[in-house]
Design a protein around this motif. Structure first.
Motif, PDB file in Angstrom:
ATOM      1  N   GLU A   1      -0.874   0.806 -26.372  1.00 19.85           N
ATOM      2  CA  GLU A   1      -0.875   0.861 -27.775  1.00 19.85           C
ATOM      3  C   GLU A   1      -0.862   2.375 -28.402  1.00 19.85           C
ATOM      4  O   GLU A   1      -0.330   2.822 -28.952  1.00 19.85           O
TER       5      GLU A   1
ATOM      6  N   SER B   1       2.314  -8.474 -35.970  1.00 19.43           N
ATOM      7  CA  SER B   1       2.781  -9.556 -35.501  1.00 19.43           C
ATOM      8  C   SER B   1       4.053  -9.901 -36.101  1.00 19.43           C
ATOM      9  O   SER B   1       4.617 -11.234 -35.598  1.00 19.43           O
ATOM     10  N   SER B   2       4.285  -9.264 -37.170  1.00 18.80           N
ATOM     11  CA  SER B   2       5.363 -10.097 -38.013  1.00 18.80           C
ATOM     12  C   SER B   2       6.359  -9.122 -38.511  1.00 18.80           C
ATOM     13  O   SER B   2       5.573  -7.998 -39.064  1.00 18.80           O
TER      14      SER B   2
ATOM     15  N   GLY C   1      -4.967  -9.002 -42.165  1.00 17.37           N
ATOM     16  CA  GLY C   1      -3.867  -8.636 -40.918  1.00 17.37           C
ATOM     17  C   GLY C   1      -4.245  -9.328 -39.872  1.00 17.37           C
ATOM     18  O   GLY C   1      -5.116  -9.651 -39.536  1.00 17.37           O
TER      19      GLY C   1
ATOM     20  N   GLY D   1       4.560  -4.808 -33.923  1.00 18.97           N
ATOM     21  CA  GLY D   1       4.049  -4.068 -32.914  1.00 18.97           C
ATOM     22  C   GLY D   1       3.694  -4.440 -31.760  1.00 18.97           C
ATOM     23  O   GLY D   1       3.776  -3.823 -30.667  1.00 18.97           O
TER      24      GLY D   1
ATOM     25  N   LYS E   1      -4.820 -14.732 -36.358  1.00 22.13           N
ATOM     26  CA  LYS E   1      -4.417 -15.178 -37.608  1.00 22.13           C
ATOM     27  C   LYS E   1      -3.320 -16.277 -37.629  1.00 22.13           C
ATOM     28  O   LYS E   1      -3.275 -17.171 -38.603  1.00 22.13           O
TER      29      LYS E   1
ATOM     30  N   LYS F   1       2.486   4.107 -27.336  1.00 24.11           N
ATOM     31  CA  LYS F   1       3.303   3.928 -28.289  1.00 24.11           C
ATOM     32  C   LYS F   1       3.217   4.506 -29.651  1.00 24.11           C
ATOM     33  O   LYS F   1       4.181   5.237 -29.971  1.00 24.11           O
ATOM     34  N   LYS F   2       2.000   4.789 -29.972  1.00 28.38           N
ATOM     35  CA  LYS F   2       1.599   5.549 -31.176  1.00 28.38           C
ATOM     36  C   LYS F   2       2.064   7.046 -30.960  1.00 28.38           C
ATOM     37  O   LYS F   2       2.625   7.708 -31.748  1.00 28.38           O
TER      38      LYS F   2
HETATM   39  N1  LIG Z   1       2.025   5.839 -35.258  1.00 29.20           N
HETATM   40  C1  LIG Z   1       2.517   4.435 -34.845  1.00 29.20           C
HETATM   41  N2  LIG Z   1       3.570   4.140 -33.948  1.00 29.20           N
HETATM   42  C2  LIG Z   1       3.650   3.122 -33.818  1.00 29.20           C
HETATM   43  N3  LIG Z   1       3.230   2.068 -34.007  1.00 29.20           N
HETATM   44  C3  LIG Z   1       1.956   1.976 -34.702  1.00 29.20           C
HETATM   45  C4  LIG Z   1       1.536   3.171 -35.296  1.00 29.20           C
HETATM   46  N4  LIG Z   1       0.710   3.107 -35.996  1.00 29.20           N
HETATM   47  C5  LIG Z   1       0.349   1.775 -36.224  1.00 29.20           C
HETATM   48  N5  LIG Z   1       1.083   1.150 -35.095  1.00 29.20           N
HETATM   49  C6  LIG Z   1       1.290  -0.255 -35.100  1.00 29.20           C
HETATM   50  O1  LIG Z   1       1.321  -1.061 -36.168  1.00 29.20           O
HETATM   51  C7  LIG Z   1       0.740  -2.312 -36.009  1.00 29.20           C
HETATM   52  C8  LIG Z   1      -0.231  -2.534 -36.998  1.00 29.20           C
HETATM   53  O2  LIG Z   1       0.137  -2.585 -38.010  1.00 29.20           O
HETATM   54  P1  LIG Z   1      -0.450  -3.115 -39.359  1.00 29.20           P
HETATM   55  O3  LIG Z   1      -2.087  -2.765 -39.612  1.00 29.20           O
HETATM   56  O4  LIG Z   1       0.368  -3.328 -40.637  1.00 29.20           O
HETATM   57  O5  LIG Z   1      -0.528  -4.914 -38.892  1.00 29.20           O
HETATM   58  P2  LIG Z   1      -1.194  -6.092 -39.441  1.00 29.20           P
HETATM   59  O6  LIG Z   1      -1.190  -6.035 -40.875  1.00 29.20           O
HETATM   60  O7  LIG Z   1      -2.615  -6.101 -38.838  1.00 29.20           O
HETATM   61  O8  LIG Z   1      -0.297  -7.134 -38.968  1.00 29.20           O
HETATM   62  P3  LIG Z   1       0.550  -8.466 -39.619  1.00 29.20           P
HETATM   63  O9  LIG Z   1       1.023  -7.898 -40.802  1.00 29.20           O
HETATM   64  O10 LIG Z   1       1.433  -8.877 -38.707  1.00 29.20           O
HETATM   65  O11 LIG Z   1      -0.595  -9.422 -39.739  1.00 29.20           O
HETATM   66  C9  LIG Z   1      -0.068  -2.010 -34.512  1.00 29.20           C
HETATM   67  O12 LIG Z   1       0.924  -2.821 -33.583  1.00 29.20           O
HETATM   68  C10 LIG Z   1      -0.079  -0.801 -34.122  1.00 29.20           C
HETATM   69  O13 LIG Z   1       0.072  -0.372 -32.831  1.00 29.20           O
END
Ligand SMILES: Nc1ncnc2c1ncn2[C@@H]1O[C@H](COP(=O)(O)OP(=O)(O)OP(=O)(O)O)[C@@H](O)[C@H]1O
Ligand SMILES: [Mg+2]
Length: 391
Positions: free
Chosen positions: A271, A206-207, A9, A233, A68, A274-275
């Protein structure tokens, strides 16, 4: 020899393996199933994953994260140029025009290619798998976003070779999620019956990706895919960072943007906030001690205000859903379920928008963080069996 599935990710990586008892997600040495996509280069050693993440502030110039999307991109690409001023580490134009990453490592100035950095990360994930499975791991399937171009996919593939992995296949994130969904569903329609149409929505850091898939027993057909490659996010974190930078300028006369360490700390706190806001709609505090010039800063935020600030991003949720539905030639009534994965789909306003568009509640049957890796593990076993049959 074992074969694993890897979700690389933008922020988080997961590894899964299909075993006789089912699919398992592998934990690293911190007993954490998530390994941060982070590489920290230092004067005496390099750290990867959780250890690297803890260096983000202290060794900010040489701790690489959020790389990435540099795969297969020219240095002059508008995306790379737009990211550059926001990064705590330096980018460098390589001789072939691609994006390189400039760091100080082992007391020397070095420029690494994006493949080398992801190669380091994959080396770590390979080691984690080998430690957990207690046998060598070479064969794997790695996920890539559905919008990755051939050059971008090639670059991820090259990174896997640097790590000594044999990447049997690259599959898209949403296809992996669909595989992870299909495997446990015992009640899918028979091949003669009308298929079950499921929408998969993945919003990561990111997407934003959407796929509509038709299922029959033993059969999966992807009807359509759509995406917003720049919505995730991190946009929501950045909106909070921008807001607090402005507030701290007027309240404490601090120019946060001039201090990379302060910006990184604020990012981490935003971050977290936000969570917290995903689970609480009340007013929440933001306090950072000794933030800059020995000043403690504090402020407040609530979900309502946050959603107003992020209106421009929330508005963008609908378009990929609309495109995917149109391309699938289905109507809303043909949709059996809308499955959401990816960390950012935990933001209540995002869930609401997806549910509103399809006119039904979203389902969270799948593990939002691990579904991609689990689907890759299934594809890995499948590809390996096909290889054995073919040879
Ligand atoms: N409880 C929550 N509320 C809001 N956002 C959250 C929560 N838990 C995780 N996130 C957000 O989710 C994002 C990470 O998600 P994820 O692990 O699916 O991404 P990734 O797979 O690394 O990225 P990508 O798929 O874009 O390559 C971050 O922005 C994180 O702050
Ligand atoms: Mg992801």
């Amino acid at each position: 020899m074992s074969v694993v599935g890897i979700d690389v990710g933008f922020q988080n990586c997961y590894i899964a393996v299909a075993r006789s008892g089912g699919i398992e997600t592998i934990a690293n040495e911190y007993s954490d199933r998530c390994t941060p996509a982070c590489v920290s280069l230092a004067s005496k050693n390099r750290m990867i994953g959780n250890a690297a993440k803890s260096q983000i502030i202290t060794n900010f110039k040489n701790t690489v994260h959020g790389f990435k999307k540099f795969h297969g991109r020219a240095f002059d690409d508008p995306f790379v140029q737009a990211e550059k001023p926001k990064l705590p580490y330096s980018l460098h134009k390589l001789d072939n025009g691609n994006t390189g990453i400039k760091v100080r490592y082992l007391e020397e100035d070095k420029v690494f290619t994006c493949e080398q950095i992801t190669g380091m990360l994959l080396t770590k994930l390979k080691e984690t798998s080998e430690n957990a499975l207690k046998k060598p791991v070479v064969d794997c399937v790695i996920s890539v976003p559905s919008f990755f171009t051939d050059a971008e996919r090639r670059s991820v593939f090259d990174a896997s070779q640097i790590a000594g992995l044999n990447c049997l296949r690259l599959i898209t994130d949403t296809t992996a999620v669909a595989l992870a969904y299909g495997i446990y569903k015992q009640d899918l329609p028979t091949p003669e019956e009308r298929p079950r149409n499921v929408v998969f929505v993945d919003m990561g850091h990111s997407s934003f990706q959407v796929a509509i898939t038709a299922f029959n027993k033993g059969k999966l057909k992807v009807l359509s895919t759509a995406f917003d490659p720049y919505l995730g996010g991190r946009n929501f974190d950045e909106a909070l960072v921008d807001y607090f930078c402005e507030e701290f300028k007027s309240k404490y006369k601090l120019n946060v943007r001039d201090n990379p360490r302060a910006v990184l700390r604020l990012h981490q706190e935003c971050e977290k906030l936000k969570k917290l806001m995903s689970a609480n709609s009340s007013d929440l505090p933001l306090n950072i001690e000794c933030f800059m010039n020995d000043i403690d800063v504090s402020s407040r935020m609530n979900r309502g205000h946050f959603e107003e600030m992020c209106a421009q991003y929330l508005m963008r949720v609908e378009m990929p859903l609309k495109v995917a539905l149109e391309q699938s030639k289905l109507s809303r009534d043909d949709i059996y379920a809308v499955e959401i994965v990816g960390g950012a789909t935990r933001i209540p306003a995002i869930k609401e928008r997806i549910a509103k568009f399809f006119g039904k509640d979203v389902s969270t049957t799948l593990n939002a963080d691990e579904a991609v890796a689990r689907g890759c593990a299934l594809q890995a076993i499948n590809s390996l069996l096909t290889c054995i049959v073919l040879h």
